[in-house]
Design a protein around this motif. Sequence first.
Motif, PDB file in Angstrom:
ATOM      1  N   UNK A  96       0.828  -1.210   0.000  1.00 25.62           N
ATOM      2  CA  UNK A  96       0.000   0.000   0.000  1.00 25.62           C
ATOM      3  C   UNK A  96       0.859   1.255   0.000  1.00 25.62           C
ATOM      4  N   UNK A  97       1.961   1.242   0.752  1.00 28.43           N
ATOM      5  CA  UNK A  97       2.879   2.381   0.753  1.00 28.43           C
ATOM      6  C   UNK A  97       3.567   2.514  -0.597  1.00 28.43           C
ATOM      7  N   UNK A  98       4.025   1.414  -1.126  1.00 32.70           N
ATOM      8  CA  UNK A  98       4.695   1.424  -2.430  1.00 32.70           C
ATOM      9  C   UNK A  98       3.765   1.977  -3.496  1.00 32.70           C
ATOM     10  N   UNK A  99       2.495   1.539  -3.467  1.00 32.31           N
ATOM     11  CA  UNK A  99       1.521   1.997  -4.459  1.00 32.31           C
ATOM     12  C   UNK A  99       1.233   3.490  -4.311  1.00 32.31           C
ATOM     13  N   UNK A 100       1.154   3.985  -3.080  1.00 33.26           N
ATOM     14  CA  UNK A 100       0.905   5.411  -2.866  1.00 33.26           C
ATOM     15  C   UNK A 100       1.998   6.276  -3.452  1.00 33.26           C
ATOM     16  N   UNK A 101       3.248   5.894  -3.210  1.00 33.65           N
ATOM     17  CA  UNK A 101       4.383   6.626  -3.772  1.00 33.65           C
ATOM     18  C   UNK A 101       4.368   6.535  -5.293  1.00 33.65           C
ATOM     19  N   UNK A 102       4.113   5.333  -5.820  1.00 32.33           N
ATOM     20  CA  UNK A 102       4.101   5.140  -7.275  1.00 32.33           C
ATOM     21  C   UNK A 102       3.025   5.988  -7.944  1.00 32.33           C
ATOM     22  N   UNK A 103       1.862   6.108  -7.308  1.00 30.93           N
ATOM     23  CA  UNK A 103       0.797   6.909  -7.906  1.00 30.93           C
ATOM     24  C   UNK A 103       1.161   8.393  -7.921  1.00 30.93           C
ATOM     25  N   UNK A 104       1.830   8.868  -6.866  1.00 33.17           N
ATOM     26  CA  UNK A 104       2.289  10.253  -6.888  1.00 33.17           C
ATOM     27  C   UNK A 104       3.307  10.459  -8.009  1.00 33.17           C
ATOM     28  N   UNK A 105       4.235   9.527  -8.140  1.00 34.57           N
ATOM     29  CA  UNK A 105       5.276   9.674  -9.164  1.00 34.57           C
ATOM     30  C   UNK A 105       4.729   9.499 -10.569  1.00 34.57           C
ATOM     31  N   UNK A 106       3.606   8.823 -10.718  1.00 34.35           N
ATOM     32  CA  UNK A 106       3.030   8.652 -12.055  1.00 34.35           C
ATOM     33  C   UNK A 106       2.672   9.999 -12.670  1.00 34.35           C
ATOM     34  N   UNK A 107       2.477  10.992 -11.845  1.00 35.58           N
ATOM     35  CA  UNK A 107       2.128  12.317 -12.353  1.00 35.58           C
ATOM     36  C   UNK A 107       3.222  13.349 -12.094  1.00 35.58           C
ATOM     37  N   UNK A 108       3.927  13.218 -10.966  1.00 37.04           N
ATOM     38  CA  UNK A 108       4.928  14.220 -10.593  1.00 37.04           C
ATOM     39  C   UNK A 108       6.311  13.901 -11.134  1.00 37.04           C
ATOM     40  N   UNK A 109       6.499  12.695 -11.647  1.00 42.09           N
ATOM     41  CA  UNK A 109       7.821  12.284 -12.117  1.00 42.09           C
ATOM     42  C   UNK A 109       8.561  11.495 -11.047  1.00 42.09           C
ATOM     43  N   UNK A 110       9.773  11.099 -11.357  1.00 44.55           N
ATOM     44  CA  UNK A 110      10.573  10.241 -10.471  1.00 44.55           C
ATOM     45  C   UNK A 110      11.231  11.105  -9.402  1.00 44.55           C
ATOM     46  N   UNK A 111      10.416  11.636  -8.492  1.00 45.32           N
ATOM     47  CA  UNK A 111      10.914  12.651  -7.554  1.00 45.32           C
ATOM     48  C   UNK A 111      11.452  12.058  -6.252  1.00 45.32           C
ATOM     49  N   UNK A 112      11.156  10.776  -5.974  1.00 43.34           N
ATOM     50  CA  UNK A 112      11.623  10.144  -4.746  1.00 43.34           C
ATOM     51  C   UNK A 112      12.733   9.135  -5.045  1.00 43.34           C
ATOM     52  N   UNK A 113      13.615   8.950  -4.081  1.00 40.61           N
ATOM     53  CA  UNK A 113      14.556   7.845  -4.168  1.00 40.61           C
ATOM     54  C   UNK A 113      13.795   6.544  -3.928  1.00 40.61           C
ATOM     55  N   UNK A 114      14.444   5.431  -4.191  1.00 41.74           N
ATOM     56  CA  UNK A 114      13.887   4.162  -3.739  1.00 41.74           C
ATOM     57  C   UNK A 114      13.858   4.173  -2.213  1.00 41.74           C
ATOM     58  N   UNK A 115      12.997   3.355  -1.628  1.00 40.23           N
ATOM     59  CA  UNK A 115      12.939   3.273  -0.177  1.00 40.23           C
ATOM     60  C   UNK A 115      14.287   2.796   0.389  1.00 40.23           C
ATOM     61  N   UNK A 116      14.797   3.517   1.379  1.00 43.80           N
ATOM     62  CA  UNK A 116      15.901   3.027   2.183  1.00 43.80           C
ATOM     63  C   UNK A 116      15.302   2.436   3.441  1.00 43.80           C
ATOM     64  N   UNK A 117      15.660   1.185   3.747  1.00 45.81           N
ATOM     65  CA  UNK A 117      15.067   0.485   4.874  1.00 45.81           C
ATOM     66  C   UNK A 117      15.848   0.772   6.150  1.00 45.81           C
ATOM     67  N   UNK A 118      15.139   1.143   7.191  1.00 45.20           N
ATOM     68  CA  UNK A 118      15.741   1.430   8.486  1.00 45.20           C
ATOM     69  C   UNK A 118      15.218   0.437   9.515  1.00 45.20           C
ATOM     70  N   UNK A 119      16.106  -0.080  10.342  1.00 44.64           N
ATOM     71  CA  UNK A 119      15.725  -1.001  11.409  1.00 44.64           C
ATOM     72  C   UNK A 119      15.727  -0.252  12.728  1.00 44.64           C
ATOM     73  N   UNK A 120      14.531  -0.016  13.259  1.00 43.84           N
ATOM     74  CA  UNK A 120      14.417   0.790  14.478  1.00 43.84           C
ATOM     75  C   UNK A 120      13.035   0.561  15.087  1.00 43.84           C
ATOM     76  N   UNK A 121      12.968   0.493  16.389  1.00 40.49           N
ATOM     77  CA  UNK A 121      11.696   0.290  17.079  1.00 40.49           C
ATOM     78  C   UNK A 121      11.095   1.641  17.437  1.00 40.49           C
TER      79      UNK A 121
END
Length: 272
Positions: A96-121
Motif C-alpha cells: 500500500x505504501x509502495x503503491x501510494x508513492x508510485x501513484x504520486x510519481x506517475x504524475x509528478x515524475x521520479x521525484x523520490x529515491x527508492x525506499x531506504x530500509x531502516x531497522x528501528x523500534x
Amino acid sequence: MKPLALTFLSASIIALTACGGGDDNAENLTTEQVLSLARNTNSANQNYPDSATNELLMKTPEAVTYYLGDGVLRWSTETQIPLYFVSIDGANPPQTLIDGVAQLESRLGDIFTDFKLLTWDVQQYRDTNASDENMGNDTFDKAFFMAQNNLSEGGMILSIDSGYYDKQYSNNAQNMCANSSIAPFSGALQILWDKTGYTYSKENLIWTNMGNNHGCKWNTQTVMHELAHGMGMYQHFEPQFGSWSDGAFDVLATLYHNAPGTKWADLQVSTL
C-alpha cells in the motif's frame, strides 16, 4: 555557510491529524479553484501574527523571518527526495505504501529515491500510560535517530502504527488514522525552509505516520494524502482534500510543476 532556515509552523494539530481513508469522489476543480487552493494550502501561515516573531527568534535563532506565503514553498526536485521506511526488523514497506508513492510519481515524475530500509523500534516513543490513545512520550531525538541510522540528510520517512491519536480531538480512532509530523506519535508539523531558494532545508525529516495502534483502516489514497501534507499541502480543503481526489492531485501537481518561489500571480495550473 549554513543556509538560513526557519521553522514554519503549519496548521493546527486537528487539521493535520484528523485524516481518515478513502476517496472523496469530489468534482473536478476549475483552473481558478486550483490556483486559489494551491495558494491557500501552501501558505498555511500567511497570517502568522507579527507579535509572535520575537518569541520565534528566541526559540530558533536561525529563524530570521517567517514564511509570508508569497510564492511556492516545497521540496526541491533537482535531486530526488530521500524516502525511508522504518520497521523493527528492517522489513520492506507494505504494498500500500509502495503503491501510494508510485501513484504520486506517475504524475509528478521520479521525484523520490527508492525506499531506504531502516531497522528501528519506533514504539519506544509511544506513551504507554495512555494506552487507549497513540501519543508520544517526548523521548524522540531527531539528531540521535539520524546519527544512529547513518542518515546524512533528512527526507520523508514512512512508519506504521505511529499516527497521533488524542481523544481530546476525537473518540473515534478512524478519524485520526494517519498524519504528517516531525516525529512518530506527534501531532506537530514544522518545516525548515532554505530561505535562499523557497525550498525545504535538507535538515527536514518529515514523518508520514500510517495507522494508530487501534485498528483503524487506511489505504493508498490515505498514503497520498499524508505525503501531500509533508510536500506542501498543509491545509485541508473540503471535499477534495478531506482524503484524496483528482482535484487534490491537481493542486499538488501544480505546486510541483512550478519552480519553488514562483509567485502566485505567475503560477501555471497542472491538470490532467
